[in-house]
Scaffold this active site. Structure first.
Site, PDB file in Angstrom:
ATOM      1  N   SER A 176       4.770  11.786  -8.714  1.00 32.12           N
ATOM      2  CA  SER A 176       4.466  12.911  -9.648  1.00 32.12           C
ATOM      3  C   SER A 176       3.264  12.418 -10.454  1.00 32.12           C
ATOM      4  CB  SER A 176       5.665  12.911 -10.751  1.00 32.12           C
ATOM      5  OG  SER A 176       6.628  13.821 -10.229  1.00 32.12           O
ATOM      6  N   GLY A 178      30.608  19.451 -15.817  1.00 35.13           N
ATOM      7  CA  GLY A 178      31.307  18.152 -16.639  1.00 35.13           C
ATOM      8  C   GLY A 178      31.681  17.271 -15.552  1.00 35.13           C
ATOM      9  N   GLY A 179      33.121  16.916 -15.843  1.00 36.88           N
ATOM     10  CA  GLY A 179      33.513  15.614 -14.829  1.00 36.88           C
ATOM     11  C   GLY A 179      33.570  15.985 -13.400  1.00 36.88           C
ATOM     12  N   GLU A 216       5.758  11.495  -0.680  1.00 37.19           N
ATOM     13  CA  GLU A 216       4.614  12.082  -0.502  1.00 37.19           C
ATOM     14  C   GLU A 216       3.715  12.457  -1.704  1.00 37.19           C
ATOM     15  OE1 GLU A 216       3.919  14.611   2.098  1.00 37.19           O
ATOM     16  OE2 GLU A 216       5.163  13.377   3.422  1.00 37.19           O
ATOM     17  N   ALA A 264       1.080  -0.949  -0.029  1.00 37.92           N
ATOM     18  CA  ALA A 264      -0.159  -0.092  -0.236  1.00 37.92           C
ATOM     19  C   ALA A 264       0.840   1.148   0.005  1.00 37.92           C
ATOM     20  CB  ALA A 264      -1.015   0.026   0.951  1.00 37.92           C
ATOM     21  N   ARG A 314      34.957  28.398 -15.029  1.00 36.49           N
ATOM     22  CA  ARG A 314      35.542  27.507 -15.832  1.00 36.49           C
ATOM     23  C   ARG A 314      35.781  27.831 -17.025  1.00 36.49           C
ATOM     24  NH1 ARG A 314      38.838  23.157 -16.279  1.00 36.49           N
ATOM     25  NH2 ARG A 314      37.854  21.566 -17.796  1.00 36.49           N
TER      26      ARG A 314
HETATM   27  C1  LIG Z   1      12.960   7.870   1.299  1.00 36.27           C
HETATM   28  C2  LIG Z   1      11.466   7.827   1.589  1.00 36.27           C
HETATM   29  C3  LIG Z   1      10.833   8.370   2.662  1.00 36.27           C
HETATM   30  C4  LIG Z   1       9.506   8.011   2.744  1.00 36.27           C
HETATM   31  N1  LIG Z   1       8.894   8.546   4.237  1.00 36.27           N
HETATM   32  C5  LIG Z   1       7.720   8.047   4.397  1.00 36.27           C
HETATM   33  C6  LIG Z   1       7.221   8.332   5.910  1.00 36.27           C
HETATM   34  O1  LIG Z   1       7.691   8.982   6.488  1.00 36.27           O
HETATM   35  N2  LIG Z   1       6.089   7.705   6.064  1.00 36.27           N
HETATM   36  C7  LIG Z   1       5.281   6.950   4.949  1.00 36.27           C
HETATM   37  O2  LIG Z   1       4.143   6.586   5.458  1.00 36.27           O
HETATM   38  N3  LIG Z   1       5.778   6.609   3.848  1.00 36.27           N
HETATM   39  C8  LIG Z   1       6.896   7.283   3.673  1.00 36.27           C
HETATM   40  N4  LIG Z   1       7.432   7.012   2.179  1.00 36.27           N
HETATM   41  C9  LIG Z   1       6.670   6.095   1.277  1.00 36.27           C
HETATM   42  C10 LIG Z   1       6.232   7.009  -0.132  1.00 36.27           C
HETATM   43  O3  LIG Z   1       5.211   8.057   0.148  1.00 36.27           O
HETATM   44  C11 LIG Z   1       5.948   5.994  -1.200  1.00 36.27           C
HETATM   45  O4  LIG Z   1       7.213   5.204  -1.586  1.00 36.27           O
HETATM   46  C12 LIG Z   1       5.090   6.624  -2.136  1.00 36.27           C
HETATM   47  O5  LIG Z   1       3.847   6.927  -1.853  1.00 36.27           O
HETATM   48  C13 LIG Z   1       5.002   5.617  -3.404  1.00 36.27           C
HETATM   49  O6  LIG Z   1       4.638   4.362  -3.022  1.00 36.27           O
HETATM   50  P1  LIG Z   1       5.467   3.175  -3.441  1.00 36.27           P
HETATM   51  O7  LIG Z   1       6.821   3.269  -3.303  1.00 36.27           O
HETATM   52  O8  LIG Z   1       4.676   1.781  -2.866  1.00 36.27           O
HETATM   53  O9  LIG Z   1       5.033   3.099  -5.199  1.00 36.27           O
HETATM   54  P2  LIG Z   1       3.950   2.436  -6.055  1.00 36.27           P
HETATM   55  O10 LIG Z   1       2.644   2.926  -5.338  1.00 36.27           O
HETATM   56  O11 LIG Z   1       4.206   1.020  -6.022  1.00 36.27           O
HETATM   57  O12 LIG Z   1       4.148   3.004  -7.565  1.00 36.27           O
HETATM   58  C14 LIG Z   1       5.139   2.305  -8.340  1.00 36.27           C
HETATM   59  C15 LIG Z   1       4.832   3.191  -9.640  1.00 36.27           C
HETATM   60  O13 LIG Z   1       3.604   3.169 -10.236  1.00 36.27           O
HETATM   61  C16 LIG Z   1       3.010   4.642 -10.309  1.00 36.27           C
HETATM   62  N5  LIG Z   1       1.695   4.502  -9.984  1.00 36.27           N
HETATM   63  C17 LIG Z   1       0.777   3.793  -8.928  1.00 36.27           C
HETATM   64  N6  LIG Z   1      -0.185   4.100  -9.256  1.00 36.27           N
HETATM   65  C18 LIG Z   1      -0.570   4.871 -10.353  1.00 36.27           C
HETATM   66  C19 LIG Z   1      -1.713   5.192 -11.038  1.00 36.27           C
HETATM   67  N7  LIG Z   1      -2.996   5.064 -10.351  1.00 36.27           N
HETATM   68  N8  LIG Z   1      -1.788   5.897 -12.061  1.00 36.27           N
HETATM   69  C20 LIG Z   1      -0.286   6.173 -12.528  1.00 36.27           C
HETATM   70  N9  LIG Z   1       0.755   5.907 -12.074  1.00 36.27           N
HETATM   71  C21 LIG Z   1       0.706   4.934 -11.068  1.00 36.27           C
HETATM   72  C22 LIG Z   1       3.866   5.402  -9.258  1.00 36.27           C
HETATM   73  O14 LIG Z   1       3.623   6.940  -9.583  1.00 36.27           O
HETATM   74  C23 LIG Z   1       5.091   4.756  -9.491  1.00 36.27           C
HETATM   75  O15 LIG Z   1       5.910   5.349 -10.516  1.00 36.27           O
HETATM   76  C24 LIG Z   1       9.002   7.318   1.952  1.00 36.27           C
HETATM   77  C25 LIG Z   1       9.223   6.923   0.885  1.00 36.27           C
HETATM   78  C26 LIG Z   1      10.925   6.905   0.601  1.00 36.27           C
HETATM   79  C27 LIG Z   1      11.406   6.390  -0.723  1.00 36.27           C
END
Ligand SMILES: Cc1cc2nc3c(=O)[nH]c(=O)nc-3n(C[C@H](O)[C@H](O)[C@H](O)COP(=O)(O)OP(=O)(O)OC[C@H]3O[C@@H](n4cnc5c(N)ncnc54)[C@H](O)[C@@H]3O)c2cc1C
Length: 408
Positions: A391, A364-365, A388, A134, A292
């Protein structure tokens, strides 16, 4: 209600310069080391607490700034300093917002101070919503909270993932399912107090960027919480669930509009962090391009380089404008009729990723090495199109809002 303004007042300029000083003198010199160590930077957060920058008072002051610009201004300066350290300093805010938006006055008064601690005994907090199955799809959440009426206790079981500060926090705010029939409307938030048996840290993630920020799984195994740890209280939850059941019976959506409104209001804060990273990389690139020399002249003398810098600066300013507008709207209580909060996060996140990549190219490098900060900034920026709300999810929210079509 304050009118929208793009000019910081004298107080705000004073605060901005104070944060900028901390970012330049404390964060920047420490950034590379903590990125390499990939550990939570306690000394930096303690120093921020010592000067009052990591404190409940400071965030409350900015949060309640009537112009709405206090938080984005603070975020931009901190993340200009460094994103990994910036997240270590601001990560507690996610959990604090969870309590502020859902908690009773008593819960806010009890738990917020325990999330920050004080300068002599700094504490942090974690917000745990995402799960392995989720992420974007919050309604697929499985962590279950079951009420034990005889004891007035809630019992939580499940695994949370990606939690910023997860497992090392003093206080965890955990979102769990209380009624599986209701999708995202059947969720509730709980405080897990310090030292509660059954909560443990799972794996700590090794990340591409923001490596000074701690990200880990949080395992909840038979965690028993007293009734008062349910944010908002049982009566309010029962009322909300009854309304949600009524809506579902009437064929309404299982998404939670109140939660969506909260996200819209908090997204510009994340956008402001991205603006800070982009601005930092742009400044390094502008400076480098002027010093540079190749082919007997500074590389900025080539339109190919200068125009990139012009585009970078234009995008950064546009991102800041979107962020400030959405922040002001949230503070002024304006409805986000075009998902302006999501717009700001989408544009700022994509800007940070693109601008930091352009900055690397202009160096660059050198841009590709760890002797210069732009490769770290680029790694850090990449998270801003993912967490959060990715995109794609921001685009989904904007498209649904402007069209009123349930686009999938
Ligand atoms: C460094 C880090 C810190 C975080 N901190 C927190 C935190 O403090 N608390 C917390 O609760 N969560 C946290 N998160 C979780 C973060 O919010 C989720 O990683 C994020 O919501 C995406 O979920 P997922 O990684 O499961 O990707 P997925 O939901 O599996 O998505 C995979 C890909 O499919 C795309 N996708 C999914 N559904 C659709 C759709 N309907 N239409 C088009 N594209 C879609 C997504 O955009 C993505 O490109 C953190 C994540 C990271 C990496």
């Amino acid at each position: 209600m304050a009118e929208f303004t793009m000019e910081l007042n004298e107080d705000q300029r004073g605060v901005r310069d104070w944060i900028h000083g901390f970012a330049a003198e404390v964060m920047r010199p420490a950034a590379a080391e903590w990125d390499e160590r990939e550990e939570f930077p306690w000394p930096v957060v303690q120093e921020a607490a010592r000067i009052g920058l990591y404190s409940l008072d400071f965030y409350a002051q900015q949060f309640f700034d009537p112009t709405g610009l206090g938080i984005p201004m603070a975020m931009e300066e901190l993340f200009w300093g460094d994103a990994g350290l910036g997240l270590a300093i601001t990560g507690t805010g996610l959990a604090a917002i969870g309590v502020l938006t859902n908690g009773t006055e008593e819960q806010i008064g009890t738990w917020l101070p325990q999330m920050y601690g004080d300068a002599d005994d700094v504490k942090i907090a974690a917000f745990c919503s995402s799960e392995p199955d989720a992420g974007s799809d919050v309604s697929a959440m499985r962590t279950r909270a079951v009420y034990d009426e005889a004891k007035d206790e809630w019992v939580l079981n499940g695994t949370k993932t990606w939690a910023t500060n997860g497992g090392i926090a003093n206080v965890h705010v955990v979102v769990a399912v209380v009624d599986p029939e209701l999708g995202a409307r059947g969720h509730a938030s709980f405080i897990v107090p310090p030292g509660t048996p059954g909560l443990s840290q799972g794996q700590k993630f090794k990340k591409h960027g923001i490596r000074a920020s701690h990200t880990a799984e949080v395992v909840l195994d038979g965690v028993r919480l007293p009734g008062h740890c349910l944010l908002g209280g049982k009566d309010k939850l029962d009322e909300r669930l009854a309304r949600a059941r009524e809506r579902v019976r009437a064929g309404g959506a299982r998404t939670h509009n109140a939660a969506m409104a909260t996200f819209e209001a908090s997204r510009p804060t994340v956008g402001a962090q991205a603006v800070g990273i982009a601005r930092a990389a742009y400044e390094v690139a502008l400076d480098y391009a002027q010093t540079r020399v190749q082919f007997g002249r500074p590389v900025i003398d080539n339109q190919g380089v200068a125009f990139q810098l012009a585009d970078m600066r234009t995008r950064i300013d546009a991102a800041r404008l979107l962020v400030w507008r959405a922040s002001w709207m949230a503070t002024a209580g304006k409805p986000f009729t075009s998902a302006e909060g999501s717009m700001s996060k989408l544009f700022a996140g994509e800007t940070a990723k693109a601008v930091t990549a352009q900055a690397m190219q202009i160096l660059g490098g050198n841009g590709y090495t760890r002797d210069y900060p732009v490769e770290r900034m680029h790694r850090d920026a990449a998270i801003y199109t993912i967490f959060e709300g990715t995109s794609e999810i921001q685009r989904l929210v904007i498209a649904r809002t402007i069209s009123d079509v349930p686009i999938r």
